[in-house]
Design a protein around this motif. Structure first.
Motif, PDB file in Angstrom:
ATOM      1  N   GLU A   1       7.178   5.359 -12.354  1.00  0.00           N
ATOM      2  CA  GLU A   1       7.075   6.824 -12.419  1.00  0.00           C
ATOM      3  C   GLU A   1       5.635   7.296 -12.611  1.00  0.00           C
ATOM      4  N   LYS A   2       4.768   6.433 -13.112  1.00  0.00           N
ATOM      5  CA  LYS A   2       3.376   6.792 -13.370  1.00  0.00           C
ATOM      6  C   LYS A   2       2.540   6.844 -12.086  1.00  0.00           C
ATOM      7  N   LEU A   3       3.108   6.401 -10.961  1.00  0.00           N
ATOM      8  CA  LEU A   3       2.397   6.391  -9.685  1.00  0.00           C
ATOM      9  C   LEU A   3       3.111   7.253  -8.655  1.00  0.00           C
ATOM     10  N   GLU A   4       2.319   7.802  -7.730  1.00  0.00           N
ATOM     11  CA  GLU A   4       2.861   8.585  -6.616  1.00  0.00           C
ATOM     12  C   GLU A   4       2.427   7.920  -5.308  1.00  0.00           C
ATOM     13  N   PHE A   5       3.367   7.651  -4.432  1.00  0.00           N
ATOM     14  CA  PHE A   5       3.093   7.012  -3.145  1.00  0.00           C
ATOM     15  C   PHE A   5       2.182   7.884  -2.297  1.00  0.00           C
ATOM     16  N   VAL A   6       1.184   7.254  -1.623  1.00  0.00           N
ATOM     17  CA  VAL A   6       0.276   7.957  -0.721  1.00  0.00           C
ATOM     18  C   VAL A   6       0.436   7.433   0.706  1.00  0.00           C
ATOM     19  N   ASN A   7       0.354   6.090   0.888  1.00  0.00           N
ATOM     20  CA  ASN A   7       0.345   5.532   2.234  1.00  0.00           C
ATOM     21  C   ASN A   7       0.715   4.050   2.186  1.00  0.00           C
ATOM     22  N   VAL A   8       1.169   3.535   3.323  1.00  0.00           N
ATOM     23  CA  VAL A   8       1.402   2.103   3.472  1.00  0.00           C
ATOM     24  C   VAL A   8       0.881   1.668   4.836  1.00  0.00           C
ATOM     25  N   LYS A   9       0.181   0.523   4.881  1.00  0.00           N
ATOM     26  CA  LYS A   9      -0.315  -0.066   6.119  1.00  0.00           C
ATOM     27  C   LYS A   9       0.215  -1.488   6.186  1.00  0.00           C
ATOM     28  N   GLY A  10       0.684  -1.885   7.355  1.00  0.00           N
ATOM     29  CA  GLY A  10       1.173  -3.241   7.510  1.00  0.00           C
ATOM     30  C   GLY A  10       1.790  -3.468   8.871  1.00  0.00           C
ATOM     31  N   PRO A  11       2.423  -4.628   9.046  1.00  0.00           N
ATOM     32  CA  PRO A  11       2.984  -4.979  10.344  1.00  0.00           C
ATOM     33  C   PRO A  11       4.222  -4.165  10.733  1.00  0.00           C
ATOM     34  N   THR A  12       4.849  -3.482   9.771  1.00  0.00           N
ATOM     35  CA  THR A  12       5.975  -2.595  10.072  1.00  0.00           C
ATOM     36  C   THR A  12       5.791  -1.288   9.315  1.00  0.00           C
ATOM     37  N   LYS A  13       6.503  -0.265   9.725  1.00  0.00           N
ATOM     38  CA  LYS A  13       6.430   1.046   9.074  1.00  0.00           C
ATOM     39  C   LYS A  13       7.208   1.039   7.764  1.00  0.00           C
ATOM     40  N   GLY A  14       6.888   2.011   6.926  1.00  0.00           N
ATOM     41  CA  GLY A  14       7.598   2.182   5.665  1.00  0.00           C
ATOM     42  C   GLY A  14       7.925   3.642   5.432  1.00  0.00           C
ATOM     43  N   ASP A  15       8.958   3.894   4.640  1.00  0.00           N
ATOM     44  CA  ASP A  15       9.291   5.260   4.243  1.00  0.00           C
ATOM     45  C   ASP A  15       9.689   5.249   2.780  1.00  0.00           C
ATOM     46  N   THR A  16       9.656   6.427   2.175  1.00  0.00           N
ATOM     47  CA  THR A  16       9.953   6.515   0.753  1.00  0.00           C
ATOM     48  C   THR A  16      11.172   7.375   0.491  1.00  0.00           C
ATOM     49  N   SER A  17      11.817   7.057  -0.608  1.00  0.00           N
ATOM     50  CA  SER A  17      12.915   7.846  -1.149  1.00  0.00           C
ATOM     51  C   SER A  17      12.715   7.837  -2.653  1.00  0.00           C
ATOM     52  N   GLY A  18      12.142   8.924  -3.185  1.00  0.00           N
ATOM     53  CA  GLY A  18      11.790   8.936  -4.606  1.00  0.00           C
ATOM     54  C   GLY A  18      10.697   7.912  -4.862  1.00  0.00           C
ATOM     55  N   GLN A  19      10.912   7.018  -5.804  1.00  0.00           N
ATOM     56  CA  GLN A  19       9.939   5.974  -6.130  1.00  0.00           C
ATOM     57  C   GLN A  19      10.172   4.705  -5.320  1.00  0.00           C
ATOM     58  N   GLN A  20      11.179   4.708  -4.481  1.00  0.00           N
ATOM     59  CA  GLN A  20      11.548   3.545  -3.671  1.00  0.00           C
ATOM     60  C   GLN A  20      10.781   3.562  -2.355  1.00  0.00           C
ATOM     61  N   LEU A  21      10.096   2.466  -2.013  1.00  0.00           N
ATOM     62  CA  LEU A  21       9.415   2.304  -0.737  1.00  0.00           C
ATOM     63  C   LEU A  21      10.195   1.280   0.070  1.00  0.00           C
ATOM     64  N   ASN A  22      10.665   1.669   1.241  1.00  0.00           N
ATOM     65  CA  ASN A  22      11.433   0.771   2.099  1.00  0.00           C
ATOM     66  C   ASN A  22      10.617   0.440   3.332  1.00  0.00           C
TER      67      ASN A  22
END
Length: 85
Positions: free
Chosen positions: A4-25
């Motif tokens: 909870e102390k962090l807020e998602f900004v971006n993800v870089k890698g071989p596949t895409k990612g998306d967020t749902s709350g604090q969950q990064l998939n």
């Protein structure tokens, strides 16, 4: 998942990612051969300071159950710049 102390900004890698709350998939890889690596770089910003735990879960057709790893860390506020004397 991000603490909870962090807020998602971006993800870089071989596949895409998306967020749902604090969950990064992250989208699955087509394949990963023995000895190969897949690395994602996750960028987050500080919402508050303190102790936190980052949690990663891996699901694979080759595993009978989900693999889980946790990494305890200390979150610090972003520096406003060098301190003046």
């Amino acid at each position: 998942s991000l603490p909870e102390k962090l807020e998602f900004v971006n993800v870089k890698g071989p596949t895409k990612g998306d967020t749902s709350g604090q969950q990064l998939n992250l989208q699955p890889l087509e394949k990963l051969a023995p000895g190969e690596e897949a690395i994602w770089e996750v960028t987050a910003k500080t919402k508050s300071e303190g102790d936190a735990v980052l949690t990663a879960k891996l699901k694979s057709d080759g595993l009978s159950r989900t693999a889980t790893a946790e990494e305890p860390t200390k979150i610090y506020a972003a520096s406003a710049g060098p301190e003046k004397e």
